[in-house]
Design a protein around this motif. Sequence first.
Motif, PDB file in Angstrom:
ATOM      1  N   GLN A  35      96.063  33.973  60.858  1.00 59.71           N
ATOM      2  CA  GLN A  35      97.414  33.416  60.820  1.00 59.71           C
ATOM      3  C   GLN A  35      98.364  34.148  61.787  1.00 59.71           C
ATOM      4  N   ASN A  36      99.143  33.369  62.506  1.00 56.97           N
ATOM      5  CA  ASN A  36     100.137  33.951  63.425  1.00 56.97           C
ATOM      6  C   ASN A  36     101.518  34.004  62.789  1.00 56.97           C
ATOM      7  N   ALA A  37     101.784  33.124  61.837  1.00 54.06           N
ATOM      8  CA  ALA A  37     103.108  33.086  61.205  1.00 54.06           C
ATOM      9  C   ALA A  37     103.005  32.371  59.859  1.00 54.06           C
ATOM     10  N   CYS A  38     103.860  32.805  58.926  1.00 52.30           N
ATOM     11  CA  CYS A  38     103.918  32.161  57.604  1.00 52.30           C
ATOM     12  C   CYS A  38     105.375  31.743  57.350  1.00 52.30           C
ATOM     13  N   GLY A  39     105.558  30.716  56.540  1.00 56.18           N
ATOM     14  CA  GLY A  39     106.914  30.267  56.219  1.00 56.18           C
ATOM     15  C   GLY A  39     107.386  30.881  54.915  1.00 56.18           C
ATOM     16  N   GLU A  64     102.929  28.256  52.950  1.00 56.95           N
ATOM     17  CA  GLU A  64     103.038  27.625  54.264  1.00 56.95           C
ATOM     18  C   GLU A  64     102.625  28.602  55.361  1.00 56.95           C
ATOM     19  N   GLY A  65     101.866  28.116  56.325  1.00 55.81           N
ATOM     20  CA  GLY A  65     101.496  28.993  57.427  1.00 55.81           C
ATOM     21  C   GLY A  65     100.902  28.222  58.585  1.00 55.81           C
ATOM     22  N   MET A  66     100.672  28.941  59.653  1.00 63.22           N
ATOM     23  CA  MET A  66      99.982  28.370  60.814  1.00 63.22           C
ATOM     24  C   MET A  66      99.104  29.444  61.436  1.00 63.22           C
ATOM     25  N   GLY A  67      98.083  29.001  62.149  1.00 60.74           N
ATOM     26  CA  GLY A  67      97.209  29.971  62.784  1.00 60.74           C
ATOM     27  C   GLY A  67      96.107  29.269  63.547  1.00 60.74           C
ATOM     28  N   VAL A  68      95.070  30.043  63.803  1.00 57.31           N
ATOM     29  CA  VAL A  68      93.961  29.551  64.607  1.00 57.31           C
ATOM     30  C   VAL A  68      92.690  29.603  63.756  1.00 57.31           C
ATOM     31  N   VAL A  69      91.898  28.542  63.843  1.00 59.67           N
ATOM     32  CA  VAL A  69      90.646  28.485  63.084  1.00 59.67           C
ATOM     33  C   VAL A  69      89.675  29.526  63.649  1.00 59.67           C
ATOM     34  N   ALA A  98      95.137  36.739  57.368  1.00 56.00           N
ATOM     35  CA  ALA A  98      94.006  35.806  57.423  1.00 56.00           C
ATOM     36  C   ALA A  98      93.813  35.216  56.038  1.00 56.00           C
ATOM     37  N   ARG A  99      93.296  33.991  55.977  1.00 60.18           N
ATOM     38  CA  ARG A  99      93.070  33.380  54.667  1.00 60.18           C
ATOM     39  C   ARG A  99      92.068  32.244  54.768  1.00 60.18           C
ATOM     40  N   ILE A 100      91.601  31.831  53.607  1.00 59.14           N
ATOM     41  CA  ILE A 100      90.721  30.669  53.482  1.00 59.14           C
ATOM     42  C   ILE A 100      91.578  29.474  53.062  1.00 59.14           C
ATOM     43  N   MET A 101      91.357  28.320  53.679  1.00 55.71           N
ATOM     44  CA  MET A 101      92.040  27.083  53.282  1.00 55.71           C
ATOM     45  C   MET A 101      91.017  25.961  53.146  1.00 55.71           C
ATOM     46  N   PRO A 102      91.229  25.029  52.203  1.00 58.05           N
ATOM     47  CA  PRO A 102      90.398  23.818  52.199  1.00 58.05           C
ATOM     48  C   PRO A 102      90.749  22.987  53.437  1.00 58.05           C
ATOM     49  N   TRP A 103      89.761  22.472  54.146  1.00 62.94           N
ATOM     50  CA  TRP A 103      90.023  21.788  55.427  1.00 62.94           C
ATOM     51  C   TRP A 103      90.982  20.620  55.264  1.00 62.94           C
ATOM     52  N   HIS A 104      90.913  19.936  54.095  1.00 66.15           N
ATOM     53  CA  HIS A 104      91.672  18.683  53.955  1.00 66.15           C
ATOM     54  C   HIS A 104      93.173  18.897  53.768  1.00 66.15           C
TER      55      HIS A 104
END
Length: 325
Positions: A35-39, A64-69, A98-104
């Motif tokens: 993750q590069n940033a979280c809300g 909430e967050g964003m990042g790279v797979v 870093a974190r785990i997310m369900p793809w959907h």
Amino acid sequence: MTKAIRIHAPGGPEALVYEDVEVPAPGPGEVLLKQNACGLNYIDVYQRSGLYPLPAYPAVIGMEGMGVVEAVGEGVDAFVAGDRVAYADVPPGAYAAARIMPWHRLVKLPDAIGDQQAAAMMLQGMTVEYLIRRTYAVQPGDTVLLHAAAGGVGLIACQWLNHLGATVIGTVGSEEKAALAKAHGCHHTINYREENFTARVRELTDGAGVPVVYDSIGKDTFEGSLDCLRPRGLMVTFGNASGPVEPFNPGILGQKGSLYLTRPSLMAYNAKREELEASAAALFEVVTSGKVKIAVNQTYPLSETAQAHRDLEARKTTGSTVLLP
Ligand code: NDP
């Protein structure tokens, strides 16, 4: 291992502990994100305080967050390593490097949307999308009442409502916030710490009232908001910044003009994959076309999340806030 903010039990901002947590390899249907940033969102305060209890502790909070797979688990074909993605809403766990997310629950980000902008806008922006297009479909010429107009949801809503052709009456807690809301398209501001907002809304609508109120304040504004509605108007109570609304007799809705009441959540509106994709696409369109600008007005290192919570609860923030791992 990764750095994360966890709570071991509900509590005040001091309950937010910056520590190492384990990140497993992605299982079937899962994606590992760097993750590069979280809300930062007000719902995080409710989860931290225990107003919205979590199933188990200790827990990494954040929605909430964003990042790279980094890697994908078995059966995931919608994403590959290197994709830039973002998410909002379930499951909690965003306050981490870093974190785990369900793809959907993930969506791919357009290149035109920057990292901080993405982390700032997914939850608040998709909330505005469903509130003004689906909970009540705002029409050109409508006059609407929006509480906390200078907040994260508020500044996005002011701009998007303008784009839909509505007249926006926004409440704010200070003169600086009034100026900020106006700069984002709020037509009339009311400082509800100093003025009776109900009387002012009646005045601004020549006594008629508004067809819809968007109320995220809860306890302090609930009754006053009902009094701002025209007959058969819709009260949208979607948050509790001042505390949860007290139980009440539904007969009040009859006495005040056969009003409608709803208590919506983003999770219910974007539960299906196609709803999430449509909501995100609508948000990306208004942002990349410049109709809605995302105000990232505060950033904090992830390690200082407790201070970010203090500032949010003390009504010191405006627009959106981003945490940087
Ligand atoms: P904001 O940036 O809007 O912050 C909350 C704002 O509420 C404050 O800045 C303050 O603005 C106002 N406020 C009024 N009274 C109080 C109080 N007693 N304590 C603290 N703040 C108060 O937060 P967000 O944009 O993250 O969220 C806005 C609201 O929307 C929240 O209530 C949140 O729970 C809700 N929400 C609901 C969702 C849903 O789907 N149901 C999804 C997303 C958000 P001022 O000083 O101007 O009054």
